[in-house]
Design a protein around this motif. Structure first.
Motif, short mmCIF file in Angstrom:
data_model
loop_
_atom_site.label_atom_id
_atom_site.label_comp_id
_atom_site.label_asym_id
_atom_site.label_seq_id
_atom_site.Cartn_x
_atom_site.Cartn_y
_atom_site.Cartn_z
N ALA A 159 -2.26 -10.00 -17.54
CA ALA A 159 -2.60 -9.68 -18.93
C ALA A 159 -2.47 -8.18 -19.18
O ALA A 159 -3.34 -7.55 -19.78
CB ALA A 159 -4.00 -10.18 -19.28
N ASN A 160 -1.38 -7.62 -18.70
CA ASN A 160 -1.06 -6.20 -18.88
C ASN A 160 -2.13 -5.27 -18.30
O ASN A 160 -2.34 -4.16 -18.80
CB ASN A 160 -0.84 -5.91 -20.38
N THR A 161 -2.81 -5.72 -17.30
CA THR A 161 -3.82 -4.89 -16.64
C THR A 161 -3.58 -4.94 -15.13
O THR A 161 -3.45 -6.03 -14.57
CB THR A 161 -5.25 -5.38 -16.97
N ALA A 162 -3.53 -3.77 -14.55
CA ALA A 162 -3.31 -3.70 -13.10
C ALA A 162 -4.65 -3.55 -12.40
O ALA A 162 -5.53 -2.83 -12.86
CB ALA A 162 -2.42 -2.52 -12.77
N GLU A 163 -4.80 -4.29 -11.32
CA GLU A 163 -6.01 -4.13 -10.50
C GLU A 163 -5.59 -3.40 -9.24
O GLU A 163 -4.75 -3.91 -8.47
CB GLU A 163 -6.59 -5.50 -10.16
N LEU A 164 -6.16 -2.24 -9.05
CA LEU A 164 -5.76 -1.41 -7.91
C LEU A 164 -6.92 -1.24 -6.94
O LEU A 164 -8.07 -1.06 -7.36
CB LEU A 164 -5.33 -0.01 -8.39
N ARG A 165 -6.59 -1.30 -5.68
CA ARG A 165 -7.59 -0.98 -4.67
C ARG A 165 -7.27 0.43 -4.20
O ARG A 165 -6.13 0.72 -3.80
CB ARG A 165 -7.51 -1.95 -3.51
N VAL A 166 -8.24 1.27 -4.31
CA VAL A 166 -8.04 2.69 -3.96
C VAL A 166 -8.98 3.05 -2.82
O VAL A 166 -10.19 2.81 -2.90
CB VAL A 166 -8.29 3.60 -5.19
N THR B 196 0.83 -1.21 0.00
CA THR B 196 0.00 0.00 0.00
C THR B 196 0.86 1.25 0.00
O THR B 196 1.81 1.37 0.77
CB THR B 196 -0.93 0.00 1.23
N THR B 197 0.53 2.14 -0.92
CA THR B 197 1.21 3.43 -0.98
C THR B 197 0.20 4.49 -0.51
O THR B 197 -0.92 4.55 -1.03
CB THR B 197 1.67 3.73 -2.43
N THR B 198 0.59 5.24 0.46
CA THR B 198 -0.31 6.28 1.00
C THR B 198 0.23 7.66 0.63
O THR B 198 1.41 7.94 0.81
CB THR B 198 -0.41 6.14 2.53
N LEU B 199 -0.68 8.48 0.11
CA LEU B 199 -0.28 9.83 -0.28
C LEU B 199 -1.29 10.83 0.28
O LEU B 199 -2.50 10.58 0.24
CB LEU B 199 -0.28 9.97 -1.81
N VAL C 58 -3.65 13.94 0.08
CA VAL C 58 -4.35 14.61 -1.02
C VAL C 58 -5.12 15.79 -0.44
O VAL C 58 -5.70 15.67 0.63
CB VAL C 58 -5.34 13.64 -1.72
N TYR C 59 -5.09 16.88 -1.17
CA TYR C 59 -5.83 18.06 -0.70
C TYR C 59 -7.31 17.79 -0.80
O TYR C 59 -7.74 17.16 -1.76
CB TYR C 59 -5.47 19.28 -1.55
N PRO C 60 -8.15 18.35 0.05
CA PRO C 60 -7.83 18.98 1.31
C PRO C 60 -7.99 17.97 2.46
O PRO C 60 -9.05 17.36 2.60
CB PRO C 60 -8.86 20.08 1.39
N GLU C 61 -6.96 17.80 3.19
CA GLU C 61 -6.91 16.94 4.39
C GLU C 61 -7.44 15.52 4.15
O GLU C 61 -8.20 14.96 4.95
CB GLU C 61 -7.70 17.60 5.54
N ARG C 62 -7.07 15.01 3.04
CA ARG C 62 -7.49 13.63 2.74
C ARG C 62 -6.26 12.81 2.37
O ARG C 62 -5.26 13.38 1.91
CB ARG C 62 -8.51 13.61 1.60
N THR C 63 -6.38 11.55 2.54
CA THR C 63 -5.27 10.68 2.13
C THR C 63 -5.80 9.62 1.16
O THR C 63 -6.97 9.23 1.24
CB THR C 63 -4.61 9.94 3.32
N ILE C 64 -4.94 9.23 0.30
CA ILE C 64 -5.33 8.18 -0.66
C ILE C 64 -4.39 6.98 -0.46
O ILE C 64 -3.19 7.14 -0.27
CB ILE C 64 -5.29 8.71 -2.12
N GLU C 65 -5.01 5.82 -0.44
CA GLU C 65 -4.23 4.58 -0.28
C GLU C 65 -4.40 3.75 -1.55
O GLU C 65 -5.52 3.44 -1.95
CB GLU C 65 -4.76 3.77 0.91
N ILE C 66 -3.28 3.42 -2.14
CA ILE C 66 -3.34 2.64 -3.39
C ILE C 66 -2.63 1.30 -3.15
O ILE C 66 -1.47 1.28 -2.76
CB ILE C 66 -2.66 3.38 -4.57
N THR C 67 -3.35 0.23 -3.43
CA THR C 67 -2.76 -1.11 -3.26
C THR C 67 -2.97 -1.92 -4.54
O THR C 67 -4.11 -2.27 -4.87
CB THR C 67 -3.41 -1.87 -2.07
N PRO C 68 -1.91 -2.20 -5.26
CA PRO C 68 -2.08 -3.06 -6.44
C PRO C 68 -2.32 -4.51 -6.00
O PRO C 68 -1.53 -5.06 -5.23
CB PRO C 68 -0.74 -2.95 -7.19
N LEU C 69 -3.42 -5.07 -6.44
CA LEU C 69 -3.78 -6.43 -6.02
C LEU C 69 -3.34 -7.48 -7.04
O LEU C 69 -3.08 -8.63 -6.70
CB LEU C 69 -5.29 -6.54 -5.81
N LYS C 70 -3.32 -7.07 -8.27
CA LYS C 70 -3.02 -8.03 -9.33
C LYS C 70 -2.44 -7.32 -10.54
O LYS C 70 -2.80 -6.17 -10.82
CB LYS C 70 -4.34 -8.72 -9.73
N PHE C 71 -1.54 -7.98 -11.22
CA PHE C 71 -1.08 -7.47 -12.51
C PHE C 71 -1.10 -8.65 -13.46
O PHE C 71 -0.23 -9.52 -13.43
CB PHE C 71 0.31 -6.85 -12.40
#
Lengths: 170, 147
Positions: free
Chosen positions: B98-105, B78-81, B83-96
């Motif tokens: 057939a050249n397609t990434a599945e991300l949990r946001v 999980t990558t946490t960044l 984000v304005y205003p006072e929010r955070t975003i968490e991105i977790t790649p679950l699968k890669f």
């Protein structure tokens, strides 16, 4: 040499080699009784032949051919008959490629290559499957809208915050 | 050790490294945080590529780039960044696959989860997540695949 000696010359050679017919043999022998020149020639031919044949015959007498044949026969008899499995094994042994046992790593290489190459070949082409971009979505606090652009390159997830309806996508 | 066994071991290592390559792959993605508003008519030059799509989707007149991140996401990490205003975003790649990434946001406001989604990101695709208020306008997060 008399006049008829020249006509008998060929026959004399045949007579010496024992290749004449009965009639030819009689003719040659009759002539030989009367012709000392041909007698002399026949004697010379015998001497020449003797000079060549003698050493050959002496060498043949010394050679122990029966012993050689006995040895070969003994070896043939002593060698057990090869079974099918033994002949297959021997074939493998005489094949230089297999004798070196290259086939073990070669088989492994081929198997691994098949394993590496085959999955992409059997994979279904995902480009034809209309998989949704948004697999699932959940918001406990806000209303959410999903919108996709017609060109299929952009997907929008819009999160409605309080009194924000006017700022939503057009 | 027998040469044949060594050779087979080497091949097995090669095979395992090949098979694990997909699993350990880095997923290059781009995250742009955009402020969209109706204050003035300003289009950030760095948003030129996205402007056509943004203007066809939204009625805002001004788009300003607040943040531009090129991320190399690792599977199940999980990558946490912020984000304005006072929010955070968490991105977790679950699968890669057939050249397609599945991300949990996940988007969080303080400790409250305001959005939880799972998206598929094939090559050339952009996913926009918009709505949170920011100043006179809203914040739009643009996820793009870089593979």
């Amino acid at each position: 040499m008399r006049k008829d000696c020249s006509s008998l010359s060929t026959l004399l050679d045949k007579y010496f080699d024992g290749e004449t017919s009965q009639r030819e043999q009689e003719a040659v022998e009759t002539h030989l009784k009367e012709c000392p020149a041909c007698q002399e020639r026949l004697k010379f031919m015998s001497e020449i032949e003797g000079a060549f044949r003698r050493p050959v015959l002496e060498a043949l007498e010394k050679e122990t051919f029966p012993w050689l044949w006995e040895k070969i026969e003994r070896e043939i008899r002593s060698k057990p008959r090869e079974t099918l499995w033994e002949s297959i094994k021997r074939w493998f042994e005489i094949t230089p490629f297999l004798k070196k046992r290259i086939w073990i790593p070669a088989t492994v290489v081929v198997t691994l290559l098949i394993l590496l190459i085959s999955p992409p070949l059997f994979k279904k082409n995902s480009s034809h499957l209309p998989l949704p971009v948004v697999k699932y979505i959940e918001s406990k606090t806000n209303n959410v809208m999903i919108y996709e652009l017609e060109n299929g390159k952009v997907t929008v997830i819009w999160l409605f915050e309080e009194s924000e309806a006017e700022s939503s996508p057009s | 050790m027998n040469k044949t066994i060594l050779f087979i071991l080497l091949l097995l290592i090669l095979f395992l490294s090949f098979s694990s390559q997909e699993a350990s792959a880095q997923i290059p993605t781009r995250l742009r945080v955009i402020e969209a508003s109706n204050v003035g008519v300003t289009i950030d030059p760095s948003l030129k590529e996205l402007h056509g799509q943004l203007s066809s989707l939204f009625k805002y007149t001004s788009y300003r780039l607040l943040r531009d991140e090129r991320l190399h996401l690792s599977l199940n990490q999980t990558t946490t960044l912020p984000v304005y205003p006072e929010r955070t975003i968490e991105i977790t790649p679950l699968k890669f696959h057939a050249n397609t990434a599945e991300l949990r946001v996940k988007i969080k406001r303080e400790k409250t989860e305001i959005l939880d989604t799972q998206v598929r990101l094939p090559p050339g695709r952009t996913v926009l997540i918009g709505g949170p208020k920011h100043g006179e306008g809203v914040v739009i997060l643009a996820f793009s695949s870089l593979f």
